[in-house]
Design an enzyme around this catalytic site. Structure first.
Site, PDB file in Angstrom:
ATOM      1  N   SER A  14       0.844  -1.195   0.000  1.00 51.20           N
ATOM      2  CA  SER A  14       0.000   0.000   0.000  1.00 51.20           C
ATOM      3  C   SER A  14       0.878   1.243   0.000  1.00 51.20           C
ATOM      4  CB  SER A  14      -0.901   0.025   1.224  1.00 51.20           C
ATOM      5  OG  SER A  14      -1.508   1.302   1.366  1.00 51.20           O
ATOM      6  N   HIS A  39      -0.963  -1.266  -4.494  1.00 48.58           N
ATOM      7  CA  HIS A  39      -2.256  -0.965  -3.887  1.00 48.58           C
ATOM      8  C   HIS A  39      -2.362   0.532  -3.601  1.00 48.58           C
ATOM      9  CE1 HIS A  39      -5.900  -2.213  -1.662  1.00 48.58           C
ATOM     10  NE2 HIS A  39      -5.574  -1.270  -0.784  1.00 48.58           N
ATOM     11  N   ASP A  41      -4.658   3.419  -1.998  1.00 41.15           N
ATOM     12  CA  ASP A  41      -5.773   3.693  -1.086  1.00 41.15           C
ATOM     13  C   ASP A  41      -6.327   5.085  -1.331  1.00 41.15           C
ATOM     14  OD1 ASP A  41      -6.036   1.343   0.621  1.00 41.15           O
ATOM     15  OD2 ASP A  41      -4.025   1.819   1.319  1.00 41.15           O
ATOM     16  N   MET A  43      -9.108   7.740  -0.121  1.00 35.89           N
ATOM     17  CA  MET A  43      -9.974   8.066   1.014  1.00 35.89           C
ATOM     18  C   MET A  43     -10.549   9.458   0.836  1.00 35.89           C
ATOM     19  SD  MET A  43      -7.579   6.694   4.137  1.00 35.89           S
ATOM     20  CE  MET A  43      -6.719   5.127   4.041  1.00 35.89           C
ATOM     21  N   HIS A  72      -8.263   0.997  -4.344  1.00 35.55           N
ATOM     22  CA  HIS A  72      -9.250   0.719  -3.300  1.00 35.55           C
ATOM     23  C   HIS A  72      -9.976   2.020  -2.954  1.00 35.55           C
ATOM     24  CE1 HIS A  72      -9.818  -0.530   1.220  1.00 35.55           C
ATOM     25  NE2 HIS A  72     -10.967  -0.425   0.587  1.00 35.55           N
ATOM     26  N   MET A  74     -12.221   4.014  -0.840  1.00 32.57           N
ATOM     27  CA  MET A  74     -12.889   4.194   0.452  1.00 32.57           C
ATOM     28  C   MET A  74     -13.615   5.533   0.402  1.00 32.57           C
ATOM     29  SD  MET A  74      -9.916   2.677   2.965  1.00 32.57           S
ATOM     30  CE  MET A  74      -8.568   2.925   1.779  1.00 32.57           C
ATOM     31  N   MET A 143     -11.289  -6.298   5.118  1.00 33.15           N
ATOM     32  CA  MET A 143     -10.559  -5.320   5.923  1.00 33.15           C
ATOM     33  C   MET A 143     -10.282  -5.929   7.297  1.00 33.15           C
ATOM     34  SD  MET A 143      -9.986  -2.689   4.043  1.00 33.15           S
ATOM     35  CE  MET A 143      -9.224  -1.768   5.398  1.00 33.15           C
ATOM     36  N   ASP A 179      -6.449  -6.639   3.955  1.00 32.50           N
ATOM     37  CA  ASP A 179      -5.809  -5.336   4.105  1.00 32.50           C
ATOM     38  C   ASP A 179      -5.933  -4.887   5.550  1.00 32.50           C
ATOM     39  OD1 ASP A 179      -4.909  -2.736   3.965  1.00 32.50           O
ATOM     40  OD2 ASP A 179      -6.315  -2.082   2.428  1.00 32.50           O
TER      41      ASP A 179
END
Length: 234
Positions: A14, A39, A41, A43, A72, A74, A143, A179
């Site tokens: 990540s 990966h 992330d 957010m 990913h 979020m 998660m 993750d």
């Protein structure tokens, strides 16, 4: 992303734990040191209590990533930004089951754009939330921390969920990604339960840098060794 499906363990560092001032070189460094996926992330400060990167940064990173750009989301709602992240080069786009009222429709939206589809489950969300889309997706992300921050401790309660999910998936070509809190101490147990894609942030990037990338390789080999040791003990 390659078309061939296999359940060999994949390491997906990540970049949330990377040097944000050097994300392109960081992506090249972890790939050179043997990672399988990268990966990313995303957010939004709303669905999770943090704010990270958006489609423009993903697009800037795309030329630096030779493997799989594993994005990913979020964010809530995810639907308005699906096109932007696919256009930015996401190979796998993972959305949270909790972030939408129409998961089946969202899965179809991503699939129609030509990206692989993942569905993420927060720790309190049961595996049953993906039962009716398992024939339409490529991955379930479990998660093992509450999403929103890097460096959290692994939630052991998720190991049983992974095992139940593995049984639910059966022989479908669907990856199980985990993750949160993945390290040499926890990697073996999640792989034994059925996971095959491991997201690791601080456990990969700790102690290394773009100028000292060999440390990243050492850290990833330690994670792989823990998985192999668990397999040998089974």
């Amino acid at each position: 992303m390659t078309a061939t499906f296999d359940r060999r363990v994949k390491i997906a560092p990540s970049i949330l734990s990377a040097d944000f001032a050097a994300l392109g070189p960081e992506c090249r460094a972890i790939e050179d040191q043997g990672c399988d996926w990268v990966h990313v992330d995303v957010m939004d400060g709303h669905f999770v209590p943090n704010l990270t990167i958006g489609p423009a940064v993903c697009a800037a990173l795309r030329p630096h990533i030779r493997t799989v750009m594993d994005v990913h989301l979020m964010i809530a709602p995810p639907e308005p930004l699906v096109d932007a992240f696919v256009d930015a080069g996401a190979d796998m786009l993972t959305v949270h089951a909790e972030a939408t009222d129409h998961l089946d429709r969202l899965v179809a939206q991503i699939r129609e754009r030509g990206a692989k589809v993942g569905v993420a489950l927060n720790p309190a969300t049961p595996e049953e939330a993906v039962r009716y889309v398992l024939d339409k997706i490529d991955m379930v992300l479990v998660m093992s921390v509450n999403p929103g921050f890097g460096g959290q401790s692994f939630l052991a309660s998720q190991v049983d969920k992974i095992a139940r999910l593995r049984a639910l998936i059966g022989d479908r070509p669907v990856h199980i990604q985990v993750d949160g809190g993945i390290s040499p101490k926890t990697a073996g147990q999640v792989v034994a339960a059925g996971a095959d894609v491991l997201v690791a942030g601080s456990a990969v990037f700790k102690g290394g840098s773009v100028d000292q990338p060999a440390v990243y390789g050492d850290n990833m080999r330690a994670i792989r060794a823990a998985c192999e040791a668990q397999a040998g003990a089974a």
